[in-house]
Design a protein around this motif. Structure first.
Motif, mmCIF file in Angstrom:
data_model
loop_
_atom_site.group_PDB
_atom_site.id
_atom_site.type_symbol
_atom_site.label_atom_id
_atom_site.label_comp_id
_atom_site.label_asym_id
_atom_site.label_seq_id
_atom_site.Cartn_x
_atom_site.Cartn_y
_atom_site.Cartn_z
ATOM 1 N N ASN A 116 17.368 0.596 2.536
ATOM 2 C CA ASN A 116 16.798 1.930 2.700
ATOM 3 C C ASN A 116 16.861 2.402 4.145
ATOM 4 O O ASN A 116 16.824 3.610 4.406
ATOM 5 N N VAL A 117 16.914 1.445 5.069
ATOM 6 C CA VAL A 117 17.059 1.766 6.491
ATOM 7 C C VAL A 117 18.532 2.060 6.735
ATOM 8 O O VAL A 117 19.388 1.193 6.556
ATOM 9 N N ARG A 118 18.860 3.273 7.173
ATOM 10 C CA ARG A 118 20.220 3.778 7.003
ATOM 11 C C ARG A 118 21.048 3.861 8.283
ATOM 12 O O ARG A 118 22.114 4.485 8.293
ATOM 13 N N TYR A 195 17.509 13.571 -13.251
ATOM 14 C CA TYR A 195 18.504 13.084 -12.281
ATOM 15 C C TYR A 195 17.829 12.911 -10.929
ATOM 16 O O TYR A 195 17.066 13.780 -10.482
ATOM 17 N N GLY A 196 18.116 11.784 -10.275
ATOM 18 C CA GLY A 196 17.586 11.537 -8.940
ATOM 19 C C GLY A 196 18.547 10.702 -8.119
ATOM 20 O O GLY A 196 19.450 10.039 -8.668
ATOM 21 N N THR A 197 18.385 10.749 -6.821
ATOM 22 C CA THR A 197 19.235 9.978 -5.927
ATOM 23 C C THR A 197 18.387 9.235 -4.901
ATOM 24 O O THR A 197 17.250 9.625 -4.614
ATOM 25 N N SER A 198 18.949 8.172 -4.362
ATOM 26 C CA SER A 198 18.381 7.483 -3.207
ATOM 27 C C SER A 198 19.527 7.046 -2.319
ATOM 28 O O SER A 198 20.619 6.717 -2.804
ATOM 29 N N ASN A 199 19.289 7.063 -1.038
ATOM 30 C CA ASN A 199 20.349 6.806 -0.063
ATOM 31 C C ASN A 199 20.152 5.455 0.606
ATOM 32 O O ASN A 199 19.024 4.972 0.750
ATOM 33 N N PHE A 200 21.247 4.844 1.024
ATOM 34 C CA PHE A 200 21.168 3.516 1.623
ATOM 35 C C PHE A 200 22.318 3.299 2.602
ATOM 36 O O PHE A 200 23.298 4.038 2.622
ATOM 37 N N ARG A 201 22.160 2.255 3.406
ATOM 38 C CA ARG A 201 23.256 1.723 4.219
ATOM 39 C C ARG A 201 23.497 0.299 3.767
ATOM 40 O O ARG A 201 22.576 -0.516 3.744
ATOM 41 N N TYR A 202 24.734 -0.023 3.392
ATOM 42 C CA TYR A 202 25.010 -1.395 2.973
ATOM 43 C C TYR A 202 25.413 -2.245 4.168
ATOM 44 O O TYR A 202 25.940 -1.749 5.166
#
Length: 248
Positions: A116-118, A195-202
């Protein structure tokens, strides 16, 4: 530094446990709690992104002194309806302070919440913040998925991670920036579609190992799951344990 993480609102917090019921199932939750309790010893322990207490409350029920850091006040409110006395600092896991730094035997972040920390800089700071909270010899544990980009055929734009009667989810990736978005189509009991979204950094396991070294910690072990399955090149996730040296 402002947090890059998505902030979960009250509506999301109120339906979180129902929407995530599978993660509360004993066969999913118990191995994680068992493993963390064994690593914690006498405690105290600190959970980053504690949420509504899925893992923290079972640990507290075992007698451990559990503290938390959580960015979302609504998620914290749901937790405190169940356990008002469990201390939670509302803030960013990269910078917030909980309890007495330098005293925790275990700091952990589970169920992919680290992503979650992007930004890379903030992810490095999560490791440094964990190290600041740890007592000498204490451990930092991260449960994280391995990016599914190996499954991309040429021209494909997304990777599915769940296709079931009530939910379809897929991830889209920007491989130049290591940014991604999870897309969720959920069929609610009333027949509506949400519908929903969540953002991330892999981040790859080796990248996390370097972050740990920058924070003064060393890799102790890495497994594919909480049951201790060996981690291999085919593993889709990992549970990694880094340790703050007992001296120095």
């Amino acid at each position: 530094m402002a947090s890059s993480s998505d902030l979960w609102d009250r509506e999301t917090a109120e339906r979180f446990e129902t929407a995530s019921a599978a993660m509360f199932a004993p066969e999913v939750l118990d191995p994680a709690v068992d493993a963390l309790a064994a690593l914690a010893g006498p405690g105290p322990v600190l959970e980053l992104a504690i949420g509504t207490g899925r893992v923290a409350l079972p640990l507290a029920d075992r007698g451990l002194d559990v503290h938390g850091i959580e960015l979302s006040q609504p998620m914290t409110d749901v937790l405190h309806r169940k356990r008002p006395d469990l201390p939670v600092t509302v803030g960013d896991m990269a910078s917030a302070t909980a309890g007495e730094p330098g005293t925790f035997t275990l700091v952990y972040v589970v169920w992919n919440s680290f992503g979650n920390v992007r930004t890379q800089d903030e992810q490095v700071e999560v490791f440094r913040n964990a190290a600041r909270h740890l007592a000498p010899g204490g451990r930092f544990v991260v449960e994280l998925w391995v990016p599914g980009i190996r499954r991309f055929p040429p021209g494909q734009a997304a990777v599915p991670f769940d296709v079931s009667a009530g939910h379809v989810g897929f991830d889209t990736y920007d491989m130049a920036t290591q940014q991604g978005t999870s897309h969720h189509y959920t069929h609610d009991p009333d027949g509506s579609l949400r519908y929903g979204t969540s953002n991330f950094r892999y981040a790859w396991p080796a990248e996390l190992d370097l972050m740990a070294r920058l924070a003064g910690m060393e890799l102790e072990r890495r497994t594919a799951d909480w049951q201790g399955t060996p981690f291999t090149g085919d593993s889709e996730g990992h549970v990694s344990v880094w340790r703050r040296p007992a001296r120095g």
